[in-house]
Design an enzyme around this catalytic site. Structure first.
Site, PDB file in Angstrom:
ATOM      1  N   HIS A 161      -1.210  -8.885  12.070  1.00  0.00           N
ATOM      2  CA  HIS A 161      -1.898  -8.258  13.214  1.00  0.00           C
ATOM      3  C   HIS A 161      -2.846  -9.218  13.935  1.00  0.00           C
ATOM      4  CE1 HIS A 161      -0.216  -4.606  11.668  1.00  0.00           C
ATOM      5  NE2 HIS A 161      -0.944  -4.629  10.589  1.00  0.00           N
ATOM      6  N   ASN A 188      -1.238   6.857   6.600  1.00  0.00           N
ATOM      7  CA  ASN A 188      -0.382   5.900   7.294  1.00  0.00           C
ATOM      8  C   ASN A 188       1.059   5.961   6.792  1.00  0.00           C
ATOM      9  OD1 ASN A 188      -0.287   3.695   9.251  1.00  0.00           O
ATOM     10  ND2 ASN A 188       0.093   2.337   7.525  1.00  0.00           N
ATOM     11  N   LYS A 212       0.801  -1.221   0.000  1.00  0.00           N
ATOM     12  CA  LYS A 212       0.000   0.000   0.000  1.00  0.00           C
ATOM     13  C   LYS A 212       0.839   1.278   0.000  1.00  0.00           C
ATOM     14  CE  LYS A 212      -1.140  -0.487   4.953  1.00  0.00           C
ATOM     15  NZ  LYS A 212      -0.577  -1.826   5.156  1.00  0.00           N
TER      16      LYS A 212
END
Length: 439
Positions: A187, A142, A119
């Site tokens: 995660h 981010n 990303k």
């Protein structure tokens, strides 16, 4: 709609770059609001930059502040399942993140990107190509600059990288185009399951005019109704893909050739998919990028991510130090086309990973495997060419006389760096300096 009409007191939870950007935004754009800051860390980053007049609670929770707030703005690193945040939500006090505040304010088109891998490159390159095409574009989220800080730029278009953590606290972000690149296990200390993780990523499509998804990864297809859908892919039929025209492989949009794949300086098939995503996003946003294609051709990637750092006498040097796990190295090696030999540098701190899945990738390449670092010897059984060296510098010194035109030297370690380096950035910088010295 004035969302601030009934908001008189805001508690910002978590400092750092994001928390400071929230405080600065509130002071500038919502000066009528009382602001308080909570950070449970004893020495949170950015504390010295916080205006001394702002009340703060450091090293602990201040529950009475939270429960008397009209709005709580939380850092993405703080899980919504945290008991104190859960108490706030149970009291029907809204809990949002900085991207939600950005959504309330922004009045220009927004492109948003999420995914487990790639990303940052897609976000950066979307901004590079849009700017090169004459659209004043601000890039952040981010990656790099916090979303709220971008509002200070006089931009015609915003491009945001959004993590699943940021999307959890974002309800009202309207975007002209949103991309969900891929989904792989990550995660799992924060999410109950892969479905839970995917659900957070899917929030990027909530208010999207166009959804851009990966035809090769069905998990990225939007679950919600979206007005328009565009797909990119290399292995399944897609709107944006690779195709042969006059015996040349082209990046194509809706069957029309845009650019020969050979014109890109980016390394790896995963980066071809990244570029196809960028083309889809810009088309969806109405950006005419034909005049900016020279910028695309010269783009060498983000620092430490399959970054072309030297190309001399036909020998290519690639810094992929950001590949700190097996999946990242697999992505770098997948579909790699070489005229000569790949000298691949692997090793470091393995974090208990199983490196054996890499053996099939190694087998498919004309390879010399150069191992280093604390766990480098774990790679020795994975390819007959594997050899262990004391350091990256030792590797470069020994292989340099063997290198020929068409060869590639790539650092893609599949390991963390903290046995021999301060960080993966330091490791990549050392490799880059050596590459340029010996190239």
């Amino acid at each position: 709609m004035d969302r601030w009409h009934h908001i008189h007191k805001v508690v910002v939870v978590g400092l750092g770059i994001t928390g400071l950007s929230v405080v600065n935004y509130l002071r500038k754009y919502q000066p009528q609001v009382a602001v308080q800051v909570i950070d449970t860390r004893q020495s949170p980053p950015g504390l010295e930059l916080l205006d001394s007049r702002i009340p703060r609670c450091i090293g602990d929770w201040q529950l009475d502040w939270l429960l008397s707030a009209d709005l709580v703005v939380t850092n993405p690193g703080i899980a919504l399942a945290t008991p104190q945040i859960q108490q706030v939500r149970d009291a029907n006090i809204p809990v949002v993140g900085d991207v939600e505040l950005f959504a309330w304010h922004v009045d220009k088109p927004v492109i948003a990107i999420t995914g487990s891998n790639g990303k940052s490159t897609v976000t950066d390159l979307t901004g590079v190509l849009a700017n090169a095409s004459g659209i004043k574009t601000a890039v952040g989220g981010n990656i790099g600059v916090p979303a709220l800080d971008l509002l200070q730029e006089d931009a015609e278009l915003y491009v945001l990288e959004l993590s699943s953590f940021q999307l959890e606290t974002t309800q009202h972000l309207s975007v002209v185009a949103a991309a969900f690149l891929n989904l792989s296990e990550d995660h799992m200390d924060r999410y109950i399951s892969m479905d839970d993780y995917r659900e957070a990523k899917q929030r990027i499509f909530l208010h999207a005019d166009t959804a851009v998804y990966n035809a090769d990864d069905p998990t990225t297809q939007p679950d919600t109704a979206v007005a328009n859908r565009l797909s990119f892919g290399l292995h399944h039929p897609a709107d944006y893909t690779l195709a042969e025209h006059h015996h040349t492989s082209y990046l194509c949009a809706h069957g029309q050739p845009v650019l020969p794949a050979a014109d890109l300086r980016l390394v790896g098939m995963h980066n071809i998919a990244n570029v196809l995503t960028v083309l889809a996003l810009l088309d969806a946003a109405g950006v005419s990028y034909q005049s900016g294609l020279d910028a695309l051709k010269s783009y060498t990637g983000l620092t430490h991510r399959c970054q072309l750092v030297a190309d001399n006498q036909g020998i290519i040097w690639v810094n992929d130090s950001k590949a700190t796990n097996v999946a990242s190295t697999e992505a770098a090696l997948s579909g790699l086309h070489l005229k000569g030999t790949l000298y691949l540098l692997v090793g470091g701190v393995g974090k208990g990973a199983d490196f054996s899945p890499l053996a099939d990738y190694f087998k498919a390449l004309p390879l010399k495997l150069c191992c280093f670092g604390r766990d480098g010897k774990q790679f020795l059984a994975l390819h007959p060419s594997a050899e262990y060296f004391d350091s990256i510098e030792n590797i470069i010194q020994i292989i340099r006389p063997q290198l020929q035109a068409g060869d590639m030297v790539m650092l893609s370690p599949a390991c963390a760096s903290f046995d021999q380096f301060r960080s993966f950035m330091h490791r990549g910088d050392v490799f880059t300096e050596l590459a340029r010295r010996y190239a």
